[in-house]
Design an enzyme around this catalytic site. Structure first.
Site, PDB file in Angstrom:
ATOM      1  N   HIS A 119     -11.213 -13.882 -25.462  1.00 50.20           N
ATOM      2  CA  HIS A 119     -11.855 -14.148 -24.169  1.00 50.20           C
ATOM      3  C   HIS A 119     -13.216 -14.789 -24.373  1.00 50.20           C
ATOM      4  CE1 HIS A 119     -15.156 -11.189 -24.038  1.00 50.20           C
ATOM      5  NE2 HIS A 119     -14.372 -10.402 -24.751  1.00 50.20           N
ATOM      6  N   CYS A 120     -13.611 -15.602 -23.396  1.00 46.85           N
ATOM      7  CA  CYS A 120     -14.992 -16.079 -23.283  1.00 46.85           C
ATOM      8  C   CYS A 120     -15.500 -15.544 -21.942  1.00 46.85           C
ATOM      9  CB  CYS A 120     -15.057 -17.604 -23.391  1.00 46.85           C
ATOM     10  SG  CYS A 120     -13.906 -18.495 -22.321  1.00 46.85           S
ATOM     11  N   LYS A 121     -16.145 -16.333 -21.144  1.00 47.07           N
ATOM     12  CA  LYS A 121     -16.570 -15.831 -19.835  1.00 47.07           C
ATOM     13  C   LYS A 121     -15.472 -16.020 -18.797  1.00 47.07           C
ATOM     14  CE  LYS A 121     -19.903 -17.873 -17.524  1.00 47.07           C
ATOM     15  NZ  LYS A 121     -21.274 -18.303 -17.140  1.00 47.07           N
ATOM     16  N   THR A 154     -11.897 -20.231 -24.936  1.00 43.83           N
ATOM     17  CA  THR A 154     -10.727 -19.464 -25.363  1.00 43.83           C
ATOM     18  C   THR A 154      -9.590 -20.387 -25.770  1.00 43.83           C
ATOM     19  OG1 THR A 154     -11.355 -17.634 -23.904  1.00 43.83           O
ATOM     20  CG2 THR A 154      -9.056 -17.740 -24.602  1.00 43.83           C
ATOM     21  N   CYS A 197     -18.247 -15.229 -26.251  1.00 45.75           N
ATOM     22  CA  CYS A 197     -19.431 -15.468 -25.415  1.00 45.75           C
ATOM     23  C   CYS A 197     -20.705 -15.320 -26.230  1.00 45.75           C
ATOM     24  CB  CYS A 197     -19.469 -14.492 -24.241  1.00 45.75           C
ATOM     25  SG  CYS A 197     -18.265 -14.844 -22.966  1.00 45.75           S
TER      26      CYS A 197
END
Length: 600
Positions: free
Chosen positions: A257-259, A265, A205
């Site tokens: 992970h991203c958001k 991802t 992120c």
């Protein structure tokens, strides 16, 4: 006598019984006063006397106690609606160890309040679980061992999950996101339970960060924006870092992970699967990830992000997994194929450092509507945009983004100069968000035209700078628009030289153009030699008449040609006449490929 003796002996027995009953009542009263929790004492009677079954006297205290029990059971029935269970009161147990009666108003209110709180917390928990499941949408969740997390094992050592929110180190929005996303405390508890000291978290992120100490400092950041692609050199760096952690111990796991934990991802995890040789092709890695992460197989779906996974596949094959150097190019323009009249977008070119070009700010287009600077060439059936008289729109090196802003919906794509050719044709579905447009455009294509560029000014532009032409006439192809209508083949070849992909010098103009330019200027006859002045007076007069007639014909021809090429006044008067020149003859945007006309 016997009867008399019997009758005389009966009254003492009755008296004794009455005394015994009286003593029994007295003993019961005293015993209840001494210890209310003890059972009623049994009167001690002589074995020789038989005690008749007299009715026991009514106890007022027990009646009051029974009335209290009835009231308490009524409250218990009300409290049971809130999930409470009041303890049953034993006879004689009017007070607890602290000396407070359980049936007192304060105790009942406390129990009811606790029930309301417990019920409210249960309702909030149910809403929270429902919200988390709605936000996770089609992603698979981990629901084992009391955990319910937006988390998926892609392999035994690679985990994809949503953003761990709920901590103030993520900012105020990140804190409130803990209500409907993975909560930081639950995530930490999960990894400490299943992978203690064996996990490393990779945060993709750019809009959310958190305190790395929450994961014992085992956090690495490779940030890029949502719905976009990373710098291409970020992918090999991520893969090298993850590989180093995995090979240090067979039990180690990487957590990406991203958001939302899906698109960004997926791009990085698919690249890692390629790097670790789980599958030989990018297509197989993407298909595997989509099936593992999402119940409907739709995880990594953005065309640009899929394109970058395929770029990395080429990097592994052609560059041995190392970051490729950026190729320096000049963007010449665009051609829209099979473009309906309602698609006339404005353009923005950018990279990871900011905006490079936009039609909303360029001096030649900022005052024009998109319908004006997109020129349709009827002979080719395409719509073209370029900047005549300039080397191109902007210089490009490495990653760049092309975004088209249209009233029916924006669409865009990410490309890399090193991984593409100078001419690329993209179909509509190759653009991100193209499927979200309100009106479909079947068969729509965009051709992107570039040239290799080393930062030097081409010779033909140097020649233009040295000439005395005005800014409106800086391109020789627009200098004589009248000749293009008379000799189209010759003029098209000259225009192709101006907008071609090569930087060769302009070809010499034809003799016809040279002669016309010479005649259009002021012409005077050379003075005759003095010795022949008497003999050629008649010839001089004839020559002057011919020159005047020729000049008159040239002016009439120029006037008629200007009327022939006159266009509607839809384009405002700019400082530069380049856009007007485009409207005069849009066929000049051949980009040097007239030989490919039959393909369009």
């Amino acid at each position: 006598m016997a009867s008399e003796s019997d009758s005389s002996s009966q009254p003492p027995t009755e008296v004794a019984d009455v005394k015994t009953s009286t003593s029994t009542v007295s003993d019961q009263t005293n015993s209840h006063a001494v210890d209310s929790s003890s059972v009623e004492s049994t009167p001690i009677v002589s074995s020789s006397d038989e005690v008749p079954n007299f009715p026991k006297p009514t106890m007022p205290e027990q009646n009051n106690s029974q009335a209290g029990y009835t009231g308490k059971w009524a409250i218990a029935r009300i409290a049971s609606g809130f999930g409470l269970h009041l303890a049953q009161k034993t006879p004689g147990g009017n007070e607890n160890a602290s000396g407070v009666s359980p049936s007192s108003p304060s105790t009942v209110l406390h129990s009811v309040g606790k029930g309301l709180v417990d019920t409210s917390m249960g309702a909030v928990k149910a809403v929270q679980v429902r919200a988390r499941h709605m936000v996770s949408q089609n992603k698979r969740r981990y629901q084992e061992g009391g955990f319910d997390l937006d988390l998926t094992y892609i392999t035994d050592n690679i985990i994809a999950m949503g953003f761990p929110a709920g901590d103030l180190s993520s900012g105020i929005f990140g804190y409130f996101e803990g209500f409907y996303r993975n909560h930081m405390e639950e995530v930490i508890k999960f990894f400490e339970t299943h992978h203690k000291d064996r996990y490393k978290v990779y945060n993709l992120c750019s809009e959310r960060l958190y305190d790395a100490s929450l994961f014992a400092g085992k956090v690495a950041c490779f940030p890029f924006n949502d719905h976009n692609c990373p710098p291409i050199n970020l992918i090999p760096s991520f893969c090298q870092s993850a590989y180093s952690w995995l090979k240090s111990d067979i039990l180690n796991v990487v957590v990406v992970h991203c958001k939302a934990g899906k698109a960004r991802t997926g791009l990085m995890i698919c690249s890692l699967l390629l790097f670790l040789k789980f599958f030989p092709t990018a297509h197989e890695c993407i298909d595997y990830y989509n099936q593992r992460r999402c119940v409907d197989g739709k995880g990594l779906i953005l065309p640009s992000q899929i394109r970058y996974v395929k770029y990395f596949e080429r990097i592994l094959a052609d560059f041995n997994g190392e970051s490729p150097p950026g190729r320096r190019c000049m963007l010449r323009g665009f051609r829209l194929h099979e473009c309906p009249y309602w698609v006339r977008p404005s353009i923005t070119i950018s990279d990871h450092n900011g905006v490079l070009f936009t039609t909303k700010r360029h001096p030649k287009t900022k005052n024009l509507m998109p319908e004006d600077f997109w020129i349709r060439a009827p002979t080719k059936g395409i719509v073209v945009f370029a900047l005549p008289g300039e080397r191109g729109l902007t210089e490009l090196t490495g990653d760049f983004k092309i975004q088209f802003h249209d009233r029916q919906g924006d669409f865009y794509c990410w490309l890399n100069t090193t991984m593409m050719e100078n001419r690329v044709i993209l179909n509509g579905p190759d653009f991100d968000d193209f499927d979200k447009r309100r009106l479909p455009v079947p068969g729509f294509k965009v051709e992107i035209v570039m040239i290799d560029y080393d930062g030097t000014v081409p010779e033909k532009y140097k020649a233009n700078e040295k000439s005395n032409l005005s800014s409106a006439d800086c391109s020789p192809s627009y200098k004589d628009s009248t000749n293009s209508s008379r000799n189209k083949a010759s003029n098209d070849q000259e225009n192709d030289d101006v907008f071609s992909d090569s930087d060769d010098e302009d070809k010499p103009v034809s003799a016809k153009r040279s002669s016309s330019n010479t005649i259009s200027g002021p012409v005077t006859a050379p003075p005759p030699p003095p010795q022949q002045s008497g003999k050629i007076d008649a010839d001089v007069i004839t020559l002057r008449k011919n020159i005047q007639q020729l000049s008159l014909n040239s002016k009439q021809q120029s006037t008629s040609d200007n009327k022939q090429f006159e266009k509607p006044k839809s384009i405002p008067n700019l400082d530069s006449g380049d856009i007007k020149a485009i409207a005069a003859d849009a066929s000049v945007f051949s980009f040097g490929d007239d030989e490919e006309d039959e393909d369009f």
